[in-house]
Design an enzyme around this catalytic site. Structure first.
Site, PDB file in Angstrom:
ATOM      1  NE  ARG A  89     -25.695   0.741 -17.616  1.00 45.19           N
ATOM      2  CZ  ARG A  89     -25.873  -0.682 -18.059  1.00 45.19           C
ATOM      3  NH1 ARG A  89     -24.656  -1.459 -18.177  1.00 45.19           N
ATOM      4  NH2 ARG A  89     -26.025  -1.751 -19.797  1.00 45.19           N
ATOM      5  CD  GLU A 111      -8.461  -6.144  -5.824  1.00 41.34           C
ATOM      6  OE1 GLU A 111      -9.709  -7.080  -5.509  1.00 41.34           O
ATOM      7  OE2 GLU A 111      -8.397  -5.028  -6.124  1.00 41.34           O
ATOM      8  CG  HIS A 146     -12.350  -5.119  -5.157  1.00 44.19           C
ATOM      9  ND1 HIS A 146     -11.752  -5.178  -5.920  1.00 44.19           N
ATOM     10  CD2 HIS A 146     -13.086  -4.455  -6.191  1.00 44.19           C
ATOM     11  CE1 HIS A 146     -12.487  -5.073  -6.816  1.00 44.19           C
ATOM     12  NE2 HIS A 146     -13.571  -4.396  -6.910  1.00 44.19           N
ATOM     13  CB  ILE A 147     -15.425  -1.105  -0.014  1.00 42.74           C
ATOM     14  CG1 ILE A 147     -14.526   0.329  -0.223  1.00 42.74           C
ATOM     15  CG2 ILE A 147     -14.551  -1.873   0.551  1.00 42.74           C
ATOM     16  CD1 ILE A 147     -14.859   1.050   1.229  1.00 42.74           C
ATOM     17  N   GLY A 148     -15.825  -0.900  -3.488  1.00 45.56           N
ATOM     18  CA  GLY A 148     -16.908  -0.346  -4.547  1.00 45.56           C
ATOM     19  C   GLY A 148     -18.196   0.124  -4.735  1.00 45.56           C
TER      20      GLY A 148
END
Length: 315
Positions: free
Chosen positions: A152, A265, A285-287
């Site tokens: 996706r 992280e 890690h803000i995806g």
């Protein structure tokens, strides 16, 4: 006895309200410690977690007598011991659809940030330095983009980048239904992994972290890349061998990297050294960190748990 659900990480209120309206007793404890979770997990029929909560075998075993389902409000399942869950008869769900747009847009934003040195330009200007002559960028149009993982998110990246007039190579181990239409619409071409690695100016990675994908980009793969190539990673830090990446960014084999994820992280050691390199754009890690994605993840998690409870005759 009412169905009880514990949400252990920050979650949009919408999903919690959906559960409550269906008669589920919901306890919301974002930030619960591992010790506290292990002590109370046996009181619940299901958990909703995000990436922070680690559900290892000992924790799952503590809740095995009552726990029936876990829903990860997000994509990755590497924080859950899937083998232990299967052995204990605990169903595991996730919501991969929720963050597709958010992660794809971030990947493209990171490409543009590198192409136009946006972080460096912003930082210098705020310090009173006018670096116009030094900041000669390059255009994405005409560049070859390699997409590793054409699910996706990878397909959505292809849709956006085709509009930016990029040439697109894609790698995926299987060919699911509908793939030909996506290729036609985006102009992308499926390619073997080695061909993609050798031919791409920019490589963006969109695969889950599994034993098969851990360090799938290592010293050998980096050595095959074009001199001056660029890597974007918004999937999981462990997909890239950070030691090999650090070496390639320092010796000039790779021109730059943009990393939203790290093996450790928050970053420490090599991960932090990578994040501090001048030719790396790093984000924490803000995806999936958009209002829209968080709302979708919460709603989808609630819907999947309600479907599960109803299928079991619990609601």
């Amino acid at each position: 006895m009412p169905v009880k659900v514990l949400a252990t990480d920050p979650l949009d209120e919408m999903g919690l309200e959906m559960l409550k309206r269906a008669g589920v007793e919901v306890h919301y404890r974002p930030g619960i410690s591992p010790e506290e979770l292990k002590a109370v997990i046996g009181q619940y029929d299901a958990l909703i977690v995000r990436g922070r909560t680690k559900l290892r075998r000992d924790v799952l075993e503590a809740g095995a007598r009552r726990l029936k389902a876990i829903c990860r409000a997000g994509v990755g399942l590497d924080n859950i011991d899937l083998r232990a869950a299967e052995e204990l008869g605990i169903a595991v769900f996730n919501t991969p659809e929720a963050s597709t747009e958010a992660v794809a847009e971030l990947a493209v934003a990171l490409m543009l940030s590198l192409a136009r040195a946006i972080p460096r330009a912003d930082g210098a200007l705020k310090e009173g330095r006018w670096l116009k002559r030094e900041l000669m960028g390059w255009e994405l149009a005409g560049r070859t983009l390699g997409i590793i993982g054409f699910g996706r998110i990878g397909q959505r990246v292809a849709e956006i980048c085709s509009a930016l007039k990029m040439r697109i190579l894609a790698y995926r181990r299987t060919r699911p239904p509908g793939l030909e239409e996506v290729l036609r619409r985006t102009g992308a071409r499926m390619a073997p992994l080695e061909e993609l690695i050798r031919s791409s100016d920019i490589i963006t990675i969109h695969v889950p972290l599994t034993p098969q994908t851990r360090h799938m980009i290592g010293e050998r793969e980096i050595s095959m890349m074009k001199n001056g190539a660029i890597i974007i990673n918004t999937s999981r830090g462990g997909v890239i061998d950070e030691e090999a990446l650090l070496k390639a960014l320092k010796n000039g084999k790779l021109a730059a990297a943009a990393l939203d994820v790290f093996e450790e992280e928050p970053p420490k050691g090599i991960s932090l050294e990578l994040a501090r390199l001048p030719n790396v754009v790093a984000t924490p890690h803000i995806g999936g960190q958009t209002r829209e994605a968080q709302k979708k993840a919460s709603e989808m998690a609630a819907k999947k748990l309600l479907e599960f409870f109803r299928s079991k005759g619990l609601l």
